[in-house]
Design an enzyme around this catalytic site. Structure first.
Site, PDB file in Angstrom:
ATOM      1  N   TYR A  19      -1.861  -0.881  11.082  1.00 57.27           N
ATOM      2  CA  TYR A  19      -1.573  -1.122  10.018  1.00 57.27           C
ATOM      3  C   TYR A  19      -1.046  -1.389   9.026  1.00 57.27           C
ATOM      4  CZ  TYR A  19      -3.262  -1.878   4.999  1.00 57.27           C
ATOM      5  OH  TYR A  19      -3.284  -1.748   3.670  1.00 57.27           O
ATOM      6  N   THR A  23       1.077  -1.256   0.115  1.00 58.53           N
ATOM      7  CA  THR A  23      -0.173  -0.547   0.211  1.00 58.53           C
ATOM      8  C   THR A  23       1.021   1.639  -0.126  1.00 58.53           C
ATOM      9  OG1 THR A  23      -1.210   1.715   1.417  1.00 58.53           O
ATOM     10  CG2 THR A  23      -0.041  -0.137   2.543  1.00 58.53           C
ATOM     11  N   ASP A  24      -0.052   2.544  -0.023  1.00 56.15           N
ATOM     12  CA  ASP A  24       0.636   3.593  -0.357  1.00 56.15           C
ATOM     13  C   ASP A  24       0.891   4.151   0.859  1.00 56.15           C
ATOM     14  OD1 ASP A  24      -1.528   4.224  -0.028  1.00 56.15           O
ATOM     15  OD2 ASP A  24      -1.688   5.758  -1.661  1.00 56.15           O
ATOM     16  N   GLU A  25       0.815   3.124   1.867  1.00 62.03           N
ATOM     17  CA  GLU A  25       0.619   3.954   3.463  1.00 62.03           C
ATOM     18  C   GLU A  25       1.896   3.901   3.749  1.00 62.03           C
ATOM     19  OE1 GLU A  25      -2.985   3.404   5.252  1.00 62.03           O
ATOM     20  OE2 GLU A  25      -4.690   3.087   3.660  1.00 62.03           O
ATOM     21  N   LYS A  50       2.224  -3.745   7.535  1.00 58.98           N
ATOM     22  CA  LYS A  50       2.192  -3.912   5.936  1.00 58.98           C
ATOM     23  C   LYS A  50       3.949  -3.419   5.600  1.00 58.98           C
ATOM     24  CE  LYS A  50      -0.070  -4.577   2.759  1.00 58.98           C
ATOM     25  NZ  LYS A  50      -0.537  -6.017   2.820  1.00 58.98           N
TER      26      LYS A  50
HETATM   27  P1  NAD Z   1     -10.192  -6.918   2.172  1.00 55.14           P
HETATM   28  O1  NAD Z   1     -10.098  -6.557   4.220  1.00 55.14           O
HETATM   29  O2  NAD Z   1     -11.236  -6.825   2.050  1.00 55.14           O
HETATM   30  O3  NAD Z   1      -9.881  -8.612   2.074  1.00 55.14           O
HETATM   31  C1  NAD Z   1      -8.822  -9.135   2.977  1.00 55.14           C
HETATM   32  C2  NAD Z   1      -8.984 -10.893   2.343  1.00 55.14           C
HETATM   33  O4  NAD Z   1      -8.083 -11.269   3.369  1.00 55.14           O
HETATM   34  C3  NAD Z   1     -10.319 -10.808   3.357  1.00 55.14           C
HETATM   35  O5  NAD Z   1     -10.830 -12.065   2.369  1.00 55.14           O
HETATM   36  C4  NAD Z   1      -9.733 -12.038   4.548  1.00 55.14           C
HETATM   37  O6  NAD Z   1     -10.958 -13.312   4.854  1.00 55.14           O
HETATM   38  C5  NAD Z   1      -8.492 -13.227   3.984  1.00 55.14           C
HETATM   39  N1  NAD Z   1      -7.359 -12.934   4.801  1.00 55.14           N
HETATM   40  C6  NAD Z   1      -7.374 -11.984   6.219  1.00 55.14           C
HETATM   41  N2  NAD Z   1      -6.799 -13.166   7.146  1.00 55.14           N
HETATM   42  C7  NAD Z   1      -6.218 -14.299   6.627  1.00 55.14           C
HETATM   43  C8  NAD Z   1      -5.175 -15.660   7.298  1.00 55.14           C
HETATM   44  N3  NAD Z   1      -4.581 -14.470   8.134  1.00 55.14           N
HETATM   45  N4  NAD Z   1      -5.484 -16.377   5.584  1.00 55.14           N
HETATM   46  C9  NAD Z   1      -6.022 -16.573   4.698  1.00 55.14           C
HETATM   47  N5  NAD Z   1      -6.597 -15.329   4.073  1.00 55.14           N
HETATM   48  C10 NAD Z   1      -6.793 -14.076   5.111  1.00 55.14           C
HETATM   49  O7  NAD Z   1      -8.378  -6.808   2.144  1.00 55.14           O
HETATM   50  P2  NAD Z   1      -8.784  -5.388   0.336  1.00 55.14           P
HETATM   51  O8  NAD Z   1      -9.144  -4.243   0.623  1.00 55.14           O
HETATM   52  O9  NAD Z   1      -8.689  -6.186  -0.880  1.00 55.14           O
HETATM   53  O10 NAD Z   1      -7.021  -5.187   0.111  1.00 55.14           O
HETATM   54  C11 NAD Z   1      -6.038  -6.765  -0.530  1.00 55.14           C
HETATM   55  C12 NAD Z   1      -4.436  -6.707  -0.079  1.00 55.14           C
HETATM   56  O11 NAD Z   1      -4.430  -5.066  -0.689  1.00 55.14           O
HETATM   57  C13 NAD Z   1      -4.073  -6.066   1.444  1.00 55.14           C
HETATM   58  O12 NAD Z   1      -2.823  -6.670   1.476  1.00 55.14           O
HETATM   59  C14 NAD Z   1      -4.594  -4.750   1.654  1.00 55.14           C
HETATM   60  O13 NAD Z   1      -3.506  -4.112   2.268  1.00 55.14           O
HETATM   61  C15 NAD Z   1      -3.792  -4.095   0.022  1.00 55.14           C
HETATM   62  N6  NAD Z   1      -4.164  -2.825  -0.792  1.00 55.14           N
HETATM   63  C16 NAD Z   1      -5.522  -2.148  -0.159  1.00 55.14           C
HETATM   64  C17 NAD Z   1      -6.002  -0.939  -0.649  1.00 55.14           C
HETATM   65  C18 NAD Z   1      -7.192  -0.798  -0.292  1.00 55.14           C
HETATM   66  O14 NAD Z   1      -8.068   0.238  -1.312  1.00 55.14           O
HETATM   67  N7  NAD Z   1      -7.935  -2.157  -0.136  1.00 55.14           N
HETATM   68  C19 NAD Z   1      -5.192  -0.554  -0.889  1.00 55.14           C
HETATM   69  C20 NAD Z   1      -3.574  -0.417  -1.090  1.00 55.14           C
HETATM   70  C21 NAD Z   1      -3.603  -1.554  -0.706  1.00 55.14           C
HETATM   71  P1  TYD Z   2     -10.684   4.244   4.492  1.00 59.10           P
HETATM   72  O1  TYD Z   2     -11.632   3.806   3.547  1.00 59.10           O
HETATM   73  O2  TYD Z   2      -9.970   3.482   6.084  1.00 59.10           O
HETATM   74  O3  TYD Z   2      -8.813   4.172   4.085  1.00 59.10           O
HETATM   75  P2  TYD Z   2      -7.830   4.783   4.411  1.00 59.10           P
HETATM   76  O4  TYD Z   2      -7.504   4.581   6.164  1.00 59.10           O
HETATM   77  O5  TYD Z   2      -6.454   3.492   4.422  1.00 59.10           O
HETATM   78  O6  TYD Z   2      -7.112   5.204   3.835  1.00 59.10           O
HETATM   79  O7  TYD Z   2     -10.292   5.593   4.946  1.00 59.10           O
HETATM   80  C1  TYD Z   2     -10.019   6.778   3.994  1.00 59.10           C
HETATM   81  C2  TYD Z   2     -10.326   8.412   4.224  1.00 59.10           C
HETATM   82  O8  TYD Z   2     -11.278   8.281   4.567  1.00 59.10           O
HETATM   83  C3  TYD Z   2      -9.671   8.623   5.533  1.00 59.10           C
HETATM   84  O9  TYD Z   2      -8.980   9.587   5.594  1.00 59.10           O
HETATM   85  C4  TYD Z   2     -10.666   8.577   6.404  1.00 59.10           C
HETATM   86  C5  TYD Z   2     -11.477   8.546   6.795  1.00 59.10           C
HETATM   87  N1  TYD Z   2     -13.075   8.514   6.654  1.00 59.10           N
HETATM   88  C6  TYD Z   2     -13.633   9.085   7.146  1.00 59.10           C
HETATM   89  O10 TYD Z   2     -13.581  10.265   7.696  1.00 59.10           O
HETATM   90  N2  TYD Z   2     -15.011   8.540   8.074  1.00 59.10           N
HETATM   91  C7  TYD Z   2     -14.960   6.866   8.021  1.00 59.10           C
HETATM   92  O11 TYD Z   2     -16.185   6.635   9.086  1.00 59.10           O
HETATM   93  C8  TYD Z   2     -13.840   5.843   7.898  1.00 59.10           C
HETATM   94  C9  TYD Z   2     -14.475   4.090   7.849  1.00 59.10           C
HETATM   95  C10 TYD Z   2     -12.940   7.250   6.662  1.00 59.10           C
END
Ligand code: NAD
Ligand code: TYD
Length: 360
Positions: free
Chosen positions: A161, A136-138, A165
């Protein structure tokens, strides 16, 4: 080509499984997912039937090394695409331990399994193996008003988190350097689109606004995120797998920065347009400024020149269109949302928002 996708029942993982099976007719996918609160078999309901024979689901933990061994022996894995993670910042603040277990230990066991199995392959065969770690960019921390993170930016994670990562990224990097594991890391910005669990900003706001519930905006609402349509992300990941160089990292961003408040207003406007006002008032009236997230990163933005130049990828979906499609999807899939909003979600919601929405 046998691809092990971990976390394939989550948001991005399920979009990727569907995309890769459609885009690469010879690919087989093994989806290893623990089905935590965020994992949902319904995300891939159709895939089991449409791609019968090319799709296998295994329920289990990425930190279970015995199970990983079985999966590698049974299926003969060529590529690993590692999505499985605890992924929500707010939950990491409430309880960080699961993040360390899955994100760090889980990644470690997966790397170890690849090292053991892939080094056993006869000489030369490893050329086709790939380990793609979805980061992630985070991990880069927070930006001020200007500037962008490049692949060379230092790590400065702010939440449990992002720290977990970052820890997993370092392990992946070390396995490339020390053991020559053909690993790559991608850092993407905030994804949006279908099948995102409704604890994250966009689906939470859509669901609450639709139902006339308060819209909790943290702090002053001026934190900035860069938004990437999940389908564009999946295309970038396949490009990295097929054309990327082991040992490299790639930023994947949407070039679409928005302040949170602006985004919530956009969602309200679109829902008002589609559904009419909520009790004669715009849904913007539901916005509540609530106590800020501790350690809340102010701004993320990615320089995506590297992936554009070296792999020819750039985002295609314009935000104004993508967000409308996403709202439409959630409205058309209200059953999917309702099935998720069970007792454990409501407990989390109460813990996260109860005091905030009561002004404490
Ligand atoms: P999500 O939370 O929707 O899905 C995570 C999945 O992993 C779920 O299906 C869960 O059951 C499974 N899981 C959790 N723990 C597990 C374990 N111990 N063993 C096997 N499976 C397990 O997450 P997402 O939003 O789809 O993100 C997927 C990946 O992308 C993550 O690694 C996250 O850090 C990364 N990512 C997400 C975003 C975003 O905006 N959602 C952005 C950048 C990076
Ligand atoms: P989020 O979807 O949790 O993603 P991330 O924290 O990984 O970027 O949140 C996106 C942005 O929205 C973040 O700045 C936090 C803000 N946020 C709110 O203001 N209210 C909310 O209820 C949530 C879930 C997020």
């Amino acid at each position: 080509m046998v691809i092990l996708v971990t976390g394939g029942c989550g948001f991005i993982g399920s979009n990727f499984v569907r995309y890769v099976l459609e885009a690469r007719k010879k690919a087989k996918v093994v989806n290893l997912d623990l089905l935590t609160y965020a994992g949902n078999l319904a995300n891939l309901e159709d895939v089991q039937d449409v791609f019968a024979g090319r799709y296998h689901f295994v329920r289990g933990d990425v930190a279970d090394k015995g199970l990983l061994k079985q999966v590698f022996e049974q299926f003969g894995i060529d590529w690993v695409v590692h999505f499985a993670a605890e992924s929500h910042v707010d939950r990491s603040i409430l309880g960080p331990e699961a993040f360390i277990k899955t994100n760090i230990y889980g990644t470690f066991h997966l790397l170890e399994t690849c090292r053991q199995f892939w080094s056993k392959s006869p000489r030369g065969e490893n050329a086709e193996k790939r380990f793609l770690h979805i980061s992630t960019d985070e991990v880069y921390g927070s930006l001020g008003r200007t500037g962008f993170f490049t692949e060379g930016s230092p790590y400065l994670p702010s939440s449990p988190y992002s720290a977990s990562k970052a820890g997993s990224d370092h392990l992946v990097h070390a396995y490339f350097h020390t053991y020559g594991l053909p690993a790559m890391i991608t850092h993407s910005s905030n994804n949006y689109g279908p099948y995102q669990f409704p604890e994250k900003l966009i689906p939470l706001m859509i669901n609450n606004a639709k139902n006339g519930l308060p819209l909790p905006v943290y702090g002053d609402g001026k934190n900035v995120r860069d938004w990437l349509y999940v389908g564009d992300h999946c295309k970038a990941l396949l490009a990295v797998l097929e054309k990327g160089t082991p040992g490299e990292k790639y930023n994947i961003g949407g070039n679409c920065e928005k302040e949170n408040l602006e985004l919530v207003n956009l969602i309200c406007d679109y829902l008002d347009e589609k559904l009419g006002f909520n009790q004669d008032r715009s849904r913007k009236k539901l916005i509540r400024f609530v106590a800020d997230r501790p350690g809340h990163d102010r701004r993320y933005a990615l320089d995506t020149a590297k992936i554009n130049r070296s792999l020819g990828w750039k985002p295609e979906v314009v935000f104004e269109k993508g967000i409308r499609q996403t709202v439409d999807w959630y409205l058309a899939h209200s059953g999917w949302v309702e099935n998720i909003l069970d007792g454990s979600y409501m407990e989390y919601y109460q813990e996260q928002y109860g005091a905030r929405l009561n002004g404490r």
